[in-house]
Design a protein around this motif. Structure first.
Motif, PDB file in Angstrom:
ATOM      1  N   ILE A 188       0.838  -1.204   0.000  1.00  8.00           N
ATOM      2  CA  ILE A 188       0.000   0.000   0.000  1.00  8.00           C
ATOM      3  C   ILE A 188       0.869   1.249   0.000  1.00  8.00           C
ATOM      4  CG2 ILE A 188      -1.651   1.352   1.358  1.00  8.00           C
ATOM      5  CD1 ILE A 188      -2.856  -1.412   2.221  1.00  8.00           C
ATOM      6  N   ARG A 189       1.892   1.276   0.845  1.00  8.41           N
ATOM      7  CA  ARG A 189       2.782   2.448   0.878  1.00  8.41           C
ATOM      8  C   ARG A 189       3.448   2.664  -0.483  1.00  8.41           C
ATOM      9  NH1 ARG A 189       3.647   0.870   6.301  1.00  8.41           N
ATOM     10  NH2 ARG A 189       5.396  -0.450   5.753  1.00  8.41           N
ATOM     11  N   ALA A 190       3.831   1.576  -1.150  1.00  8.65           N
ATOM     12  CA  ALA A 190       4.528   1.680  -2.440  1.00  8.65           C
ATOM     13  C   ALA A 190       3.600   2.155  -3.560  1.00  8.65           C
ATOM     14  CB  ALA A 190       5.144   0.331  -2.813  1.00  8.65           C
ATOM     15  N   THR A 191       2.298   1.946  -3.410  1.00 12.46           N
ATOM     16  CA  THR A 191       1.362   2.277  -4.493  1.00 12.46           C
ATOM     17  C   THR A 191       0.410   3.414  -4.153  1.00 12.46           C
ATOM     18  OG1 THR A 191      -0.199   0.568  -3.758  1.00 12.46           O
ATOM     19  CG2 THR A 191       1.422  -0.058  -5.455  1.00 12.46           C
TER      20      THR A 191
ATOM     21  N   PRO B  41       3.558   3.023 -10.975  1.00 16.80           N
ATOM     22  CA  PRO B  41       4.530   3.633 -11.885  1.00 16.80           C
ATOM     23  C   PRO B  41       3.999   3.601 -13.323  1.00 16.80           C
ATOM     24  CG  PRO B  41       5.459   1.687 -10.775  1.00 16.80           C
ATOM     25  CD  PRO B  41       4.058   1.834 -10.310  1.00 16.80           C
ATOM     26  N   LEU B  42       4.260   4.664 -14.066  1.00 13.63           N
ATOM     27  CA  LEU B  42       3.817   4.745 -15.460  1.00 13.63           C
ATOM     28  C   LEU B  42       4.828   4.041 -16.356  1.00 13.63           C
ATOM     29  CD1 LEU B  42       2.537   8.432 -15.491  1.00 13.63           C
ATOM     30  CD2 LEU B  42       1.206   6.321 -15.284  1.00 13.63           C
ATOM     31  N   LEU B  43       4.786   2.717 -16.280  1.00 18.14           N
ATOM     32  CA  LEU B  43       5.694   1.846 -17.016  1.00 18.14           C
ATOM     33  C   LEU B  43       4.874   0.749 -17.681  1.00 18.14           C
ATOM     34  CD1 LEU B  43       8.369   1.431 -14.201  1.00 18.14           C
ATOM     35  CD2 LEU B  43       8.595   2.805 -16.277  1.00 18.14           C
ATOM     36  N   PRO B  44       5.418   0.104 -18.700  1.00 18.18           N
ATOM     37  CA  PRO B  44       4.671  -0.983 -19.349  1.00 18.18           C
ATOM     38  C   PRO B  44       4.304  -2.137 -18.404  1.00 18.18           C
ATOM     39  CG  PRO B  44       6.534  -0.317 -20.707  1.00 18.18           C
ATOM     40  CD  PRO B  44       6.665   0.397 -19.378  1.00 18.18           C
ATOM     41  N   ARG B  45       5.121  -2.388 -17.369  1.00 19.14           N
ATOM     42  CA  ARG B  45       4.871  -3.491 -16.431  1.00 19.14           C
ATOM     43  C   ARG B  45       4.923  -2.956 -14.997  1.00 19.14           C
ATOM     44  NH1 ARG B  45       5.632  -8.581 -19.164  1.00 19.14           N
ATOM     45  NH2 ARG B  45       6.075  -9.504 -17.137  1.00 19.14           N
ATOM     46  N   PRO B  46       3.895  -2.209 -14.600  1.00 18.67           N
ATOM     47  CA  PRO B  46       3.954  -1.541 -13.287  1.00 18.67           C
ATOM     48  C   PRO B  46       4.003  -2.501 -12.105  1.00 18.67           C
ATOM     49  CG  PRO B  46       1.761  -1.352 -14.237  1.00 18.67           C
ATOM     50  CD  PRO B  46       2.648  -1.928 -15.301  1.00 18.67           C
ATOM     51  N   TYR B  47       3.333  -3.648 -12.181  1.00 15.89           N
ATOM     52  CA  TYR B  47       3.343  -4.573 -11.050  1.00 15.89           C
ATOM     53  C   TYR B  47       4.731  -5.158 -10.829  1.00 15.89           C
ATOM     54  CZ  TYR B  47      -1.740  -4.295 -11.258  1.00 15.89           C
ATOM     55  OH  TYR B  47      -3.027  -3.847 -11.255  1.00 15.89           O
ATOM     56  N   GLU B  48       5.442  -5.390 -11.926  1.00 14.22           N
ATOM     57  CA  GLU B  48       6.798  -5.903 -11.800  1.00 14.22           C
ATOM     58  C   GLU B  48       7.705  -4.846 -11.165  1.00 14.22           C
ATOM     59  OE1 GLU B  48       4.759  -6.489 -14.270  1.00 14.22           O
ATOM     60  OE2 GLU B  48       4.711  -8.667 -14.338  1.00 14.22           O
ATOM     61  N   ALA B  49       7.507  -3.575 -11.533  1.00 13.17           N
ATOM     62  CA  ALA B  49       8.318  -2.500 -10.953  1.00 13.17           C
ATOM     63  C   ALA B  49       8.051  -2.370  -9.455  1.00 13.17           C
ATOM     64  CB  ALA B  49       8.027  -1.177 -11.666  1.00 13.17           C
ATOM     65  N   VAL B  50       6.796  -2.457  -9.052  1.00  8.21           N
ATOM     66  CA  VAL B  50       6.464  -2.393  -7.626  1.00  8.21           C
ATOM     67  C   VAL B  50       7.062  -3.603  -6.915  1.00  8.21           C
ATOM     68  CG1 VAL B  50       4.582  -2.488  -5.929  1.00  8.21           C
ATOM     69  CG2 VAL B  50       4.379  -1.014  -7.944  1.00  8.21           C
TER      70      VAL B  50
ATOM     71  N   GLY C 123      10.920  -6.541  -3.356  1.00  6.38           N
ATOM     72  CA  GLY C 123      11.620  -7.817  -3.298  1.00  6.38           C
ATOM     73  C   GLY C 123      10.732  -9.011  -3.584  1.00  6.38           C
ATOM     74  N   ILE C 124       9.646  -8.806  -4.333  1.00  6.66           N
ATOM     75  CA  ILE C 124       8.749  -9.902  -4.730  1.00  6.66           C
ATOM     76  C   ILE C 124       8.506  -9.789  -6.233  1.00  6.66           C
ATOM     77  CG2 ILE C 124       7.640 -10.045  -2.459  1.00  6.66           C
ATOM     78  CD1 ILE C 124       5.278  -8.447  -3.575  1.00  6.66           C
ATOM     79  N   ASP C 125       7.865 -10.803  -6.817  1.00  7.39           N
ATOM     80  CA  ASP C 125       7.617 -10.724  -8.250  1.00  7.39           C
ATOM     81  C   ASP C 125       6.277 -10.031  -8.533  1.00  7.39           C
ATOM     82  OD1 ASP C 125       5.463 -12.671  -8.322  1.00  7.39           O
ATOM     83  OD2 ASP C 125       6.970 -14.249  -8.210  1.00  7.39           O
ATOM     84  N   GLY C 126       6.102  -9.623  -9.788  1.00  8.75           N
ATOM     85  CA  GLY C 126       4.901  -8.909 -10.197  1.00  8.75           C
ATOM     86  C   GLY C 126       3.635  -9.714 -10.007  1.00  8.75           C
ATOM     87  N   GLU C 127       3.704 -11.016 -10.193  1.00 15.23           N
ATOM     88  CA  GLU C 127       2.517 -11.862 -10.009  1.00 15.23           C
ATOM     89  C   GLU C 127       2.062 -11.834  -8.554  1.00 15.23           C
ATOM     90  OE1 GLU C 127      -0.750 -13.924 -10.674  1.00 15.23           O
ATOM     91  OE2 GLU C 127       0.545 -13.069 -12.227  1.00 15.23           O
ATOM     92  N   GLN C 128       2.981 -11.820  -7.623  1.00 17.25           N
ATOM     93  CA  GLN C 128       2.605 -11.742  -6.213  1.00 17.25           C
ATOM     94  C   GLN C 128       1.959 -10.385  -5.912  1.00 17.25           C
ATOM     95  OE1 GLN C 128       5.730 -12.754  -3.446  1.00 17.25           O
ATOM     96  NE2 GLN C 128       4.341 -12.762  -1.703  1.00 17.25           N
ATOM     97  N   VAL C 129       2.468  -9.314  -6.527  1.00 14.00           N
ATOM     98  CA  VAL C 129       1.836  -7.995  -6.368  1.00 14.00           C
ATOM     99  C   VAL C 129       0.395  -8.063  -6.867  1.00 14.00           C
ATOM    100  CG1 VAL C 129       1.850  -5.586  -7.171  1.00 14.00           C
ATOM    101  CG2 VAL C 129       4.001  -6.701  -6.511  1.00 14.00           C
ATOM    102  N   ARG C 130       0.186  -8.648  -8.049  1.00 15.98           N
ATOM    103  CA  ARG C 130      -1.170  -8.770  -8.614  1.00 15.98           C
ATOM    104  C   ARG C 130      -2.084  -9.559  -7.681  1.00 15.98           C
ATOM    105  NH1 ARG C 130       1.403  -8.178 -13.466  1.00 15.98           N
ATOM    106  NH2 ARG C 130       2.274 -10.228 -13.671  1.00 15.98           N
ATOM    107  N   ARG C 131      -1.597 -10.683  -7.176  1.00 20.00           N
ATOM    108  CA  ARG C 131      -2.420 -11.528  -6.289  1.00 20.00           C
ATOM    109  C   ARG C 131      -2.788 -10.790  -5.008  1.00 20.00           C
ATOM    110  NH1 ARG C 131       1.286 -15.552  -7.675  1.00 20.00           N
ATOM    111  NH2 ARG C 131       2.211 -15.408  -5.609  1.00 20.00           N
TER     112      ARG C 131
END
Length: 160
Positions: A11-14, A19-28, A33-41
């Motif tokens: 929550i603090r990070a988002t 981020p205005l990037l093609p793969r924002p979840y991966e950047a977050v 220190g986690i992968d983009g799929e974990q952010v999505r989940r």
């Protein structure tokens, strides 16, 4: 849904936006220190639990050239307001459309649609088109123009 430390970090990070990037979840995820799929989940779990209402873009209409912004308000027959509101909400100049209870005798309007244009004349033409669409189901309408830009913010953690 109880928040664990990873949820709080997410929550603090988002909370200032993705981020205005093609793969924002991966950047977050990289920041955490986690992968983009974990952010999505995790974000989906917060959506499902009602902690987050939606994830979407919030455009700055003024920076896009839409400097005439007006909330159009409509007195629509109650038995048709949902059906007609759905149609109005799909129009290209409408960013959001919703039903609200009337506050009689002071406020007769039950349908609201935010209209955006490059001029007031453009917004008024959109309102005329909506009035034609509503036909006899509409008893009255008005446009309330924006006088200030309000800062829209997302979920914020109370750290106190």
């Amino acid at each position: 849904m109880p928040l664990d430390e990873l949820d709080r970090r997410l929550i603090r990070a988002t909370q200032g936006g993705l981020p205005l990037l093609p793969r924002p979840y991966e950047a977050v995820g990289a920041m955490l220190g986690i992968d983009g799929e974990q952010v999505r989940r995790r974000m989906q779990a917060m959506l499902d639990a009602g902690l987050i209402r939606r994830i979407g873009a919030v455009p700055n209409h003024y920076r896009l050239g839409f400097t005439a912004n007006g909330m159009s308000v409509w007195d629509v027959a109650d038995d048709l307001v949902d059906e007609l509101g759905e149609r109005i909400g799909q129009l290209s100049g409408v960013s959001h459309c919703y039903r609200r209870p009337r506050r009689l005798p002071v406020w007769r309007y039950n349908l609201f649609a935010m209209l955006h244009g490059r001029s007031r004349e453009e917004v008024e033409r959109q309102a005329e088109d909506i009035a034609a669409m509503l036909g006899p189901a509409c008893a009255a309408h008005d446009i309330l123009y924006s006088t200030a830009i309000l800062k829209k913010t997302g979920l914020r953690l109370n750290e106190s």
